[in-house]
Design a protein around this motif. Structure first.
Motif, PDB file in Angstrom:
ATOM      1  N   ILE A  25       0.862  -1.192   0.000  1.00 36.46           N
ATOM      2  CA  ILE A  25       0.000   0.000   0.000  1.00 36.46           C
ATOM      3  C   ILE A  25       0.892   1.233   0.000  1.00 36.46           C
ATOM      4  CG2 ILE A  25      -1.770   1.271   1.290  1.00 36.46           C
ATOM      5  CD1 ILE A  25      -2.752  -1.416   2.341  1.00 36.46           C
ATOM      6  N   PRO A  26       0.790   2.094  -1.011  1.00 36.64           N
ATOM      7  CA  PRO A  26       1.740   3.209  -1.167  1.00 36.64           C
ATOM      8  C   PRO A  26       1.524   4.372  -0.206  1.00 36.64           C
ATOM      9  CG  PRO A  26       0.113   3.292  -2.906  1.00 36.64           C
ATOM     10  CD  PRO A  26      -0.162   2.026  -2.136  1.00 36.64           C
ATOM     11  N   PHE A  27       0.817   4.156   0.885  1.00 35.83           N
ATOM     12  CA  PHE A  27       0.606   5.201   1.890  1.00 35.83           C
ATOM     13  C   PHE A  27       1.048   4.660   3.248  1.00 35.83           C
ATOM     14  CE2 PHE A  27      -2.751   5.611  -1.347  1.00 35.83           C
ATOM     15  CZ  PHE A  27      -2.375   6.830  -1.889  1.00 35.83           C
ATOM     16  N   SER A  28       2.309   4.288   3.331  1.00 30.86           N
ATOM     17  CA  SER A  28       2.850   3.689   4.546  1.00 30.86           C
ATOM     18  C   SER A  28       4.277   4.173   4.745  1.00 30.86           C
ATOM     19  CB  SER A  28       2.837   2.163   4.443  1.00 30.86           C
ATOM     20  OG  SER A  28       3.734   1.720   3.436  1.00 30.86           O
ATOM     21  N   THR A  29       4.829   3.891   5.917  1.00 29.06           N
ATOM     22  CA  THR A  29       6.204   4.295   6.190  1.00 29.06           C
ATOM     23  C   THR A  29       7.189   3.583   5.252  1.00 29.06           C
ATOM     24  OG1 THR A  29       6.250   2.606   7.937  1.00 29.06           O
ATOM     25  CG2 THR A  29       5.788   4.863   8.611  1.00 29.06           C
ATOM     26  N   TRP A  30       6.890   2.335   4.899  1.00 32.91           N
ATOM     27  CA  TRP A  30       7.760   1.607   3.976  1.00 32.91           C
ATOM     28  C   TRP A  30       7.768   2.263   2.594  1.00 32.91           C
ATOM     29  CZ3 TRP A  30      10.209  -3.455   4.384  1.00 32.91           C
ATOM     30  CH2 TRP A  30      10.228  -3.952   5.677  1.00 32.91           C
ATOM     31  N   ALA A  31       6.611   2.661   2.122  1.00 28.73           N
ATOM     32  CA  ALA A  31       6.520   3.304   0.813  1.00 28.73           C
ATOM     33  C   ALA A  31       7.303   4.612   0.788  1.00 28.73           C
ATOM     34  CB  ALA A  31       5.055   3.557   0.455  1.00 28.73           C
ATOM     35  N   VAL A  32       7.189   5.381   1.843  1.00 27.46           N
ATOM     36  CA  VAL A  32       7.921   6.647   1.930  1.00 27.46           C
ATOM     37  C   VAL A  32       9.425   6.388   1.908  1.00 27.46           C
ATOM     38  CG1 VAL A  32       8.435   8.618   3.425  1.00 27.46           C
ATOM     39  CG2 VAL A  32       6.078   7.851   3.149  1.00 27.46           C
ATOM     40  N   PHE A  33       9.870   5.411   2.679  1.00 24.28           N
ATOM     41  CA  PHE A  33      11.296   5.098   2.761  1.00 24.28           C
ATOM     42  C   PHE A  33      11.863   4.686   1.402  1.00 24.28           C
ATOM     43  CE2 PHE A  33      14.445   1.643   3.189  1.00 24.28           C
ATOM     44  CZ  PHE A  33      15.480   2.345   3.785  1.00 24.28           C
ATOM     45  N   TYR A  34      11.223   3.699   0.765  1.00 24.98           N
ATOM     46  CA  TYR A  34      11.745   3.208  -0.512  1.00 24.98           C
ATOM     47  C   TYR A  34      11.603   4.236  -1.627  1.00 24.98           C
ATOM     48  CZ  TYR A  34      12.711  -1.558   1.026  1.00 24.98           C
ATOM     49  OH  TYR A  34      13.263  -2.657   1.637  1.00 24.98           O
ATOM     50  N   SER A  35      10.553   5.023  -1.613  1.00 21.00           N
ATOM     51  CA  SER A  35      10.375   6.053  -2.633  1.00 21.00           C
ATOM     52  C   SER A  35      11.540   7.026  -2.626  1.00 21.00           C
ATOM     53  CB  SER A  35       9.066   6.809  -2.404  1.00 21.00           C
ATOM     54  OG  SER A  35       7.951   5.969  -2.573  1.00 21.00           O
ATOM     55  N   GLU A  36      11.968   7.422  -1.429  1.00 11.34           N
ATOM     56  CA  GLU A  36      13.086   8.366  -1.315  1.00 11.34           C
ATOM     57  C   GLU A  36      14.382   7.742  -1.824  1.00 11.34           C
ATOM     58  OE1 GLU A  36      13.020  11.603  -0.403  1.00 11.34           O
ATOM     59  OE2 GLU A  36      10.854  11.312  -0.508  1.00 11.34           O
ATOM     60  N   LEU A  37      14.595   6.462  -1.574  1.00 12.05           N
ATOM     61  CA  LEU A  37      15.806   5.796  -2.059  1.00 12.05           C
ATOM     62  C   LEU A  37      15.796   5.636  -3.575  1.00 12.05           C
ATOM     63  CD1 LEU A  37      16.349   2.945   0.580  1.00 12.05           C
ATOM     64  CD2 LEU A  37      17.597   5.096   0.381  1.00 12.05           C
ATOM     65  N   PHE A  38      14.634   5.279  -4.131  1.00  7.90           N
ATOM     66  CA  PHE A  38      14.548   5.005  -5.566  1.00  7.90           C
ATOM     67  C   PHE A  38      14.774   6.252  -6.413  1.00  7.90           C
ATOM     68  CE2 PHE A  38      11.632   1.138  -4.726  1.00  7.90           C
ATOM     69  CZ  PHE A  38      12.736   0.299  -4.700  1.00  7.90           C
ATOM     70  N   ILE A  39      14.174   7.370  -6.023  1.00  8.03           N
ATOM     71  CA  ILE A  39      14.222   8.559  -6.880  1.00  8.03           C
ATOM     72  C   ILE A  39      15.627   9.141  -6.962  1.00  8.03           C
ATOM     73  CG2 ILE A  39      13.742  10.328  -5.148  1.00  8.03           C
ATOM     74  CD1 ILE A  39      12.274  10.001  -8.727  1.00  8.03           C
ATOM     75  N   ASP A  40      16.515   8.751  -6.046  1.00  3.99           N
ATOM     76  CA  ASP A  40      17.895   9.230  -6.080  1.00  3.99           C
ATOM     77  C   ASP A  40      18.731   8.507  -7.136  1.00  3.99           C
ATOM     78  OD1 ASP A  40      17.514  11.071  -4.064  1.00  3.99           O
ATOM     79  OD2 ASP A  40      18.138   9.707  -2.464  1.00  3.99           O
ATOM     80  N   GLN A  41      18.162   7.457  -7.728  1.00  2.00           N
ATOM     81  CA  GLN A  41      18.895   6.691  -8.741  1.00  2.00           C
ATOM     82  C   GLN A  41      18.602   7.238 -10.137  1.00  2.00           C
ATOM     83  OE1 GLN A  41      21.119   4.506  -7.483  1.00  2.00           O
ATOM     84  NE2 GLN A  41      20.268   5.291  -5.554  1.00  2.00           N
ATOM     85  N   GLU A  42      19.645   7.480 -10.908  1.00  2.88           N
ATOM     86  CA  GLU A  42      19.508   8.117 -12.219  1.00  2.88           C
ATOM     87  C   GLU A  42      18.610   7.315 -13.149  1.00  2.88           C
ATOM     88  OE1 GLU A  42      22.395   9.477 -15.956  1.00  2.88           O
ATOM     89  OE2 GLU A  42      23.262   9.028 -13.986  1.00  2.88           O
ATOM     90  N   ALA A  43      18.748   5.981 -13.133  1.00  2.00           N
ATOM     91  CA  ALA A  43      17.950   5.148 -14.037  1.00  2.00           C
ATOM     92  C   ALA A  43      16.460   5.238 -13.719  1.00  2.00           C
ATOM     93  CB  ALA A  43      18.414   3.687 -13.932  1.00  2.00           C
ATOM     94  N   ILE A  44      16.118   5.547 -12.480  1.00  5.87           N
ATOM     95  CA  ILE A  44      14.721   5.671 -12.084  1.00  5.87           C
ATOM     96  C   ILE A  44      14.219   7.094 -12.298  1.00  5.87           C
ATOM     97  CG2 ILE A  44      13.126   5.554 -10.106  1.00  5.87           C
ATOM     98  CD1 ILE A  44      14.839   3.263  -9.034  1.00  5.87           C
ATOM     99  N   ALA A  45      15.025   8.071 -11.892  1.00 10.01           N
ATOM    100  CA  ALA A  45      14.625   9.483 -12.033  1.00 10.01           C
ATOM    101  C   ALA A  45      14.390   9.859 -13.491  1.00 10.01           C
ATOM    102  CB  ALA A  45      15.686  10.383 -11.419  1.00 10.01           C
ATOM    103  N   ALA A  46      15.085   9.182 -14.412  1.00  7.27           N
ATOM    104  CA  ALA A  46      14.935   9.499 -15.836  1.00  7.27           C
ATOM    105  C   ALA A  46      13.611   9.008 -16.407  1.00  7.27           C
ATOM    106  CB  ALA A  46      16.093   8.885 -16.626  1.00  7.27           C
ATOM    107  N   ASN A  47      12.941   8.079 -15.720  1.00  3.93           N
ATOM    108  CA  ASN A  47      11.726   7.477 -16.271  1.00  3.93           C
ATOM    109  C   ASN A  47      10.472   7.697 -15.427  1.00  3.93           C
ATOM    110  OD1 ASN A  47      12.769   5.779 -18.670  1.00  3.93           O
ATOM    111  ND2 ASN A  47      14.162   5.207 -17.015  1.00  3.93           N
ATOM    112  N   TYR A  48      10.641   8.272 -14.238  1.00  4.17           N
ATOM    113  CA  TYR A  48       9.489   8.489 -13.354  1.00  4.17           C
ATOM    114  C   TYR A  48       9.487   9.915 -12.825  1.00  4.17           C
ATOM    115  CZ  TYR A  48       9.118   3.385 -13.402  1.00  4.17           C
ATOM    116  OH  TYR A  48       8.989   2.076 -13.791  1.00  4.17           O
ATOM    117  N   SER A  49       8.289  10.451 -12.649  1.00  2.37           N
ATOM    118  CA  SER A  49       8.159  11.830 -12.183  1.00  2.37           C
ATOM    119  C   SER A  49       8.448  11.968 -10.695  1.00  2.37           C
ATOM    120  CB  SER A  49       6.750  12.347 -12.476  1.00  2.37           C
ATOM    121  OG  SER A  49       5.769  11.528 -11.839  1.00  2.37           O
TER     122      SER A  49
END
Length: 450
Positions: A154-178
């Motif tokens: 469920i994308p409204f949890s502490t786990w979702a917040v944690f992983y979202s912050e880690l993922f968006i810092d990666q260039e391969a992800i930031a280039a394809n997701y808003s």
């Protein structure tokens, strides 16, 4: 000898020692001291104490959450509000199967945070499980299996917040997701481990999935002796009184509902727990359910009941820091990198992170370490990025769920009022089956998405 290999050997010895002796805390602390000896030489004791102090300071939030939850549980129990809740739920859940499903559904509904999920549901369902003559091991299994596995889906949890912050810092992800959240959501359909874990629990509740290993023995113990927990778990239940039919459900529901609402609004479980305690104070003292002296005494003694968790997690985190400095994670990753292909890479990520999270008891910590390695490697190999993200999320969940000294496992056993090893060993076959199915799914998806 390579320090990373030494760190891995120490962790494996800690695991074996804890299983043999049933003394997790002592094995973890001893392992951390041995690791410090190899790492720091003659100054090992001084440096070990420094690491210990840093661990305690860095995890002050966790200590407060656990301790104050212990205070809240003690106050709620003394108000007998949990008995009122169990009485109402018990009228609907008049069979073992219904009681299991009620716990399962509540675990899905309280999805904000796995700590909130585990501790709050365990508080209200423990007495009902006892009345239905079900082993506490089954309750701990349901708590643990609807904690992190639900939160990650469920994308409204502490786990979702944690992983979202880690993922968006990666260039391969930031280039394809808003945003990090949109990337996280794209990975949810491929989070095979938490999906499998929840399916296995549902089948267990329905009576379709068989009782296995220590779980089967726990059910047999209840049938033969009437004991809902083992003799080893008696020390966690010495303060529990007899069931009281006169308990008022509102004395339980009002503080708990407000705690959940405040935790959701503020996105901070610590504030929610404090609000829950304040509400209890306002409700109980003026109505003479208890006087102020008893309320404060319960608050202090309840906090103290969580000290065993404090020492266990301190040992876990200290060992984690020392093995990280020894380069254990990098050692393991270096050994598996030469054997990777795009199709099997997500499955390898799942197994590797799951293994690292299991032996270090650090799902979030290991995820933070490997994401900067796994995501660029996935991009260079041509592996599916959403599938790789899902493998990382699933691996962290698997490690958290399987490790017998991880915080989620410890809190689940504490909330259910049983010995930590009783819980860990009884749920292990189900965790292993879910992990095996998840590996097959990651392999199939890896080849399908090439």
């Amino acid at each position: 000898m390579n320090m990373g290999l030494i760190g891995l050997i120490i962790v494996l010895l800690v695991i074996v020692g804890a299983i043999i002796t049933k003394r997790c805390t002592e094995c973890l602390l001893l392992g951390s001291v041995i690791g410090a000896l190899f790492l720091y030489g003659k100054d090992f004791m001084t440096e070990w104490v420094v690491v210990l102090q840093d661990v305690v300071a860095d995890n002050a939030w966790l200590w407060l959450v656990c301790g104050l939850f212990g205070s809240l549980i003690a106050v709620l129990t003394a108000s007998k509000g949990t008995f009122g809740f169990a009485r109402i739920i018990g009228k609907v859940c008049d069979t073992q199967r219904k009681s299991l499903f009620a716990t399962y559904i509540m675990g899905i509904l309280i999805f904000i945070d796995d700590y909130l999920n585990v501790l709050s549901i365990g508080t209200c369902m423990k007495s009902l499980f006892d009345r239905r003559k079900m082993p506490r091991e089954a309750l701990a299994f349901l708590l643990d299996s609807t904690g992190a596995p639900v939160c990650v889906l469920i994308p409204f949890s502490t786990w979702a917040v944690f992983y979202s912050e880690l993922f968006i810092d990666q260039e391969a992800i930031a280039a394809n997701y808003s945003s990090g959240l949109s990337a996280y959501i794209s990975a949810i359909p491929f989070c095979f481990y938490p999906i499998c874990a929840l399916i296995v629990v549902a089948l267990f509740c329905a009576g379709i999935f068989p009782k296995l290993g220590h779980m089967k023995a726990a059910y047999r113990r209840v049938e033969e002796t009437g004991m809902v927990y083992s003799e080893r778990s008696r020390k966690f239940n010495h303060e529990e009184g007899s069931y009281d039919e006169n308990g008022n459900i509102w004395n339980f529901l009002v503080p708990m509902i407000l705690m959940v609402i405040v935790s959701f609004i503020t996105n901070e479980i610590l504030i929610g727990v404090i609000v829950g305690l304040v509400v209890c104070l306002i409700m109980y003292v003026p109505t003479k359910i208890m006087n102020l002296e008893k309320f404060m005494s319960l608050t202090v003694s309840g906090f103290g009941t969580m000290l065993s968790i404090f020492f266990l997690l301190t040992g876990c985190f200290t060992l984690q820091v020392i093995t990280a400095e020894m380069g254990m994670t990098e050692y393991i990753i270096e050994r598996v990198e030469p054997y990777l292909t795009p199709a099997i890479f997500p499955a390898v990520c799942f197994l590797l992170l799951g293994g690292l999270a299991f032996i270090t008891a650090s799902d979030w910590g290991m995820s933070a370490v490997v994401i900067p390695i796994f995501i660029p490697l996935a991009a260079s190999l041509g592996a599916s990025i959403p599938l790789t993200m899902a493998a990382v999320i699933s691996g962290g969940t698997f490690g958290s769920h399987a490790c017998f000294y991880a915080d989620a496992t410890v809190l689940s056993s504490q909330s259910a009022g049983i010995d930590n090893m009783d819980h860990a060993l009884s749920q292990l076959p189900y965790v292993g089956i879910s992990a095996g199915v998840a590996v097959v799914c990651f392999l199939a998806a890896g080849f399908a998405l090439m």
